[in-house]
Write a protein that holds these residues in place. Sequence first.
Motif, PDB file in Angstrom:
ATOM      1  N   GLN B  27       0.976  -1.162  -0.125  1.00  0.00           N
ATOM      2  CA  GLN B  27       0.096   0.167  -0.018  1.00  0.00           C
ATOM      3  C   GLN B  27       0.901   1.226   0.045  1.00  0.00           C
ATOM      4  OE1 GLN B  27      -2.409   0.027   3.557  1.00  0.00           O
ATOM      5  NE2 GLN B  27      -4.268   0.838   2.384  1.00  0.00           N
ATOM      6  N   ALA B  28       1.884   1.328   0.707  1.00  0.00           N
ATOM      7  CA  ALA B  28       2.734   2.438   0.842  1.00  0.00           C
ATOM      8  C   ALA B  28       3.610   2.350  -0.410  1.00  0.00           C
ATOM      9  CB  ALA B  28       3.879   2.268   1.964  1.00  0.00           C
ATOM     10  N   THR B  55      -2.985  -9.997  -8.513  1.00  0.00           N
ATOM     11  CA  THR B  55      -3.315  -8.752  -7.419  1.00  0.00           C
ATOM     12  C   THR B  55      -2.812  -9.094  -5.973  1.00  0.00           C
ATOM     13  OG1 THR B  55      -5.119  -8.447  -8.817  1.00  0.00           O
ATOM     14  CG2 THR B  55      -5.057  -7.443  -6.680  1.00  0.00           C
ATOM     15  N   MET B  56      -2.194  -8.395  -5.523  1.00  0.00           N
ATOM     16  CA  MET B  56      -1.266  -8.523  -4.247  1.00  0.00           C
ATOM     17  C   MET B  56      -2.158  -8.062  -2.968  1.00  0.00           C
ATOM     18  SD  MET B  56       1.239 -10.089  -5.650  1.00  0.00           S
ATOM     19  CE  MET B  56       2.399 -10.490  -4.241  1.00  0.00           C
ATOM     20  N   ASP B  57      -1.864  -8.712  -1.787  1.00  0.00           N
ATOM     21  CA  ASP B  57      -2.730  -8.205  -0.817  1.00  0.00           C
ATOM     22  C   ASP B  57      -1.717  -6.984  -0.045  1.00  0.00           C
ATOM     23  OD1 ASP B  57      -3.189  -7.625   2.019  1.00  0.00           O
ATOM     24  OD2 ASP B  57      -2.774  -9.630   2.748  1.00  0.00           O
ATOM     25  N   PRO B  58      -2.460  -5.588  -0.068  1.00  0.00           N
ATOM     26  CA  PRO B  58      -1.749  -4.563   0.013  1.00  0.00           C
ATOM     27  C   PRO B  58      -1.174  -4.531   1.444  1.00  0.00           C
ATOM     28  CG  PRO B  58      -4.155  -4.224   0.131  1.00  0.00           C
ATOM     29  CD  PRO B  58      -4.123  -5.598  -0.120  1.00  0.00           C
ATOM     30  N   THR B  59      -1.293  -5.238   2.297  1.00  0.00           N
ATOM     31  CA  THR B  59      -0.860  -5.345   3.862  1.00  0.00           C
ATOM     32  C   THR B  59       0.568  -5.960   3.631  1.00  0.00           C
ATOM     33  OG1 THR B  59      -1.929  -7.140   4.559  1.00  0.00           O
ATOM     34  CG2 THR B  59      -3.167  -5.052   4.868  1.00  0.00           C
ATOM     35  N   MET B  60       0.776  -6.764   2.672  1.00  0.00           N
ATOM     36  CA  MET B  60       1.885  -7.448   2.668  1.00  0.00           C
ATOM     37  C   MET B  60       3.117  -6.676   2.511  1.00  0.00           C
ATOM     38  SD  MET B  60       1.277 -10.365  -0.214  1.00  0.00           S
ATOM     39  CE  MET B  60       2.594 -11.587  -0.138  1.00  0.00           C
ATOM     40  N   THR B  61       4.249  -6.858   2.943  1.00  0.00           N
ATOM     41  CA  THR B  61       5.468  -6.055   2.785  1.00  0.00           C
ATOM     42  C   THR B  61       6.142  -6.586   1.512  1.00  0.00           C
ATOM     43  OG1 THR B  61       7.050  -7.591   3.728  1.00  0.00           O
ATOM     44  CG2 THR B  61       5.884  -6.050   5.348  1.00  0.00           C
ATOM     45  N   VAL B  62       7.025  -5.556   1.038  1.00  0.00           N
ATOM     46  CA  VAL B  62       7.894  -5.702  -0.169  1.00  0.00           C
ATOM     47  C   VAL B  62       8.603  -7.296  -0.053  1.00  0.00           C
ATOM     48  CG1 VAL B  62       9.844  -5.030  -1.614  1.00  0.00           C
ATOM     49  CG2 VAL B  62       7.919  -3.237  -0.700  1.00  0.00           C
ATOM     50  N   ALA B  63       9.035  -7.279   1.192  1.00  0.00           N
ATOM     51  CA  ALA B  63       9.894  -8.774   1.094  1.00  0.00           C
ATOM     52  C   ALA B  63       8.949  -9.854   1.007  1.00  0.00           C
ATOM     53  CB  ALA B  63      10.744  -8.759   2.398  1.00  0.00           C
ATOM     54  N   GLN B  64       7.643  -9.568   1.663  1.00  0.00           N
ATOM     55  CA  GLN B  64       6.999 -10.678   1.871  1.00  0.00           C
ATOM     56  C   GLN B  64       6.218 -10.921   0.322  1.00  0.00           C
ATOM     57  OE1 GLN B  64       4.149  -9.279   4.580  1.00  0.00           O
ATOM     58  NE2 GLN B  64       4.887 -10.390   6.343  1.00  0.00           N
ATOM     59  N   ALA B  65       6.127 -10.136  -0.265  1.00  0.00           N
ATOM     60  CA  ALA B  65       5.696 -10.134  -1.878  1.00  0.00           C
ATOM     61  C   ALA B  65       6.722 -10.743  -2.650  1.00  0.00           C
ATOM     62  CB  ALA B  65       5.087  -8.896  -2.479  1.00  0.00           C
ATOM     63  N   GLY B  66       7.900 -10.756  -2.084  1.00  0.00           N
ATOM     64  CA  GLY B  66       8.722 -11.449  -2.910  1.00  0.00           C
ATOM     65  C   GLY B  66       9.470 -10.543  -4.189  1.00  0.00           C
ATOM     66  N   LEU B  67       9.210  -9.196  -4.067  1.00  0.00           N
ATOM     67  CA  LEU B  67       9.512  -8.417  -5.052  1.00  0.00           C
ATOM     68  C   LEU B  67      11.330  -8.110  -4.911  1.00  0.00           C
ATOM     69  CD1 LEU B  67       6.853  -5.327  -4.509  1.00  0.00           C
ATOM     70  CD2 LEU B  67       7.624  -6.241  -6.793  1.00  0.00           C
ATOM     71  N   GLN B  68      11.959  -8.276  -6.069  1.00  0.00           N
ATOM     72  CA  GLN B  68      13.240  -8.222  -6.098  1.00  0.00           C
ATOM     73  C   GLN B  68      13.844  -7.025  -7.186  1.00  0.00           C
ATOM     74  OE1 GLN B  68      15.507 -11.819  -5.960  1.00  0.00           O
ATOM     75  NE2 GLN B  68      13.867 -12.335  -4.429  1.00  0.00           N
TER      76      GLN B  68
END
Lengths: 497, 78
Positions: B27-28, B55-68
């Motif tokens: 979300q941030a 579509t991702m859960d907006p409360t997940m963090t960048v690390a949890q979402a696996g964004l590299q």
Amino acid sequence: MLSREEWLPLARKLDWDYSYVREDEVFPEVISGRPWLPHSEWKDWEESFKTSYREYVDNQYEKDMAVQAVHDAVGRIENVQKLALPWLNSLKVHAAALPLAEFTGVIGNLRGARFGRDSAWRTMATFGALDEYRHTQIPLLLFHPLLRLDSQFDWAHKFYHTNNWFAVAARHFFDELTVGQNAIEFHIATNVVLETGFTNLQFVGLASLARESSDHMFERMVTSIQTDEARHAQIGHPVLATVMKHDPKYAQYLVDKWFWRNWRLFSILTGLSIDYLTALDQRPYSFKEFMEEWIIDQFLRTLDEFGLEKPWYWNLLLDELDIYHHMIYASAYSYRATLWFNFVIPGPAERKWLRQKYPKYWDDMDAVWEQISERWRTVGPGPANEFAVHGTALPTFCDLCQLPLSAGTPRKNTARVFVHDGRKYIFCSEPCQWIFLHEPERYANHKDIVKRVLSGEAPAQLPNLLTEYFNLTPDTWGKDVHNGDYEWLRARKDPAA
Amino acid sequence: MPIPLYGFLQGDTVGLLILAEEAETLQALARKLQDAASLRVERRDHVQVVYNDKTMDPTMTVAQAGLQALDRFDVLSG
């Protein structure tokens, strides 16, 4: 003494059999190009317009005198000062992009003059090199003195020597097209695709735009250059015909690759000039209409002539006619300080015209212009507010064309990330990725602006990037031509208006 | 260490480089991209973050979402 008709055929065809070296040593594949064929396969290479050196010099002298006469009559600073501001900025774009790109054409033609596979081809390429040298000198001669009028004209000399993002993209294109190219690919890519496909006709279109804008000096210059292009563009046709005969798949690849690469650069240079930097009442056509009437039809005829297929991305390209250069212009406007010329916001009348000409996606573009206008309305006009109406985050670039990731539509950007040899690349579009994957060894090590920033090679902060890496100064970086002071914006601010 | 990402906001004309923190929420991250593109695209309250076509859960963090580093993410109107 032999008559012209007797000696010219002898002079054109001066090939001989080598006695102490092999033919493939004289014309190595790496620099002459592929498919490598013995001279017997090239000996019928024939240019349609034949000329001798003496005739060439006489003709060029006449043409130079005509350009000089127009320059003397209407090329003075006071004449240029009368031009509409947007058009003056279109001139700055061409003043920077044209001359030294033509000089790379000298290098490419000289490669053909040495490594072309038949002596008639080599002779024509020698004339081609002289042409391109002329096309370097004329715009430098005409544009650089305008530095006294406007310091942004300094970029006529400077542009290709900088790491400005657009210069990086243009160099990436021209270095591959001309400087680091073998003779066969150079002549197909430059003469058949760039010149026959684009610039020969573009110059006719540009001359007409210049005439509408009362810029007779530029009109004469491009007309004069176009007559040379029409002659030397013929070099590529018999080259393509021979490659087509021996390796049609490769011929198709070269045409597909270079049409796309040319389209990318051309749509920016010409698209922006026609649809944004020419005053509305002086636009004879939209960029899309120009493309459909002059470029697309002619290119399809050329494909037919050689028995080639339409490029696989044809429908995608036709779709881009409606949107790509609009995406680029809006992005460039919002990062105008990264360039060396000034921009104008399309006002209500221009936007109405653009909606008429580009109904397919204009709603989305209109929303962008409304938002940018709103920002000017909020902060108020004036040079001091230029950076309040400017992007701050770093825009991103394609790893093939090096241009901003502005392909697709505002609703769906077509950029795609791809991992090759453990390294991540991003491409603006499928054709750019397709070109990369055909010749990764050629492109893989080139760093776009973002990668240069991330590796510390270029500064990350925008002010430092502009001055230290893009070689811009407060005088030369791009601005809004009116610093946001538009009558229609003022009118809207006042609810009573 | 910030993670450089390619951010694409629906309605915008160009992708932007966004520096993300591992611990920040999607979300941030979406807000960051909206702010960076606000010159061209009006800010919307309801948006979705899309990564790898999901579509991702907006409360997940960048690390949890696996964004590299150098991944693409999209912010769409919700």
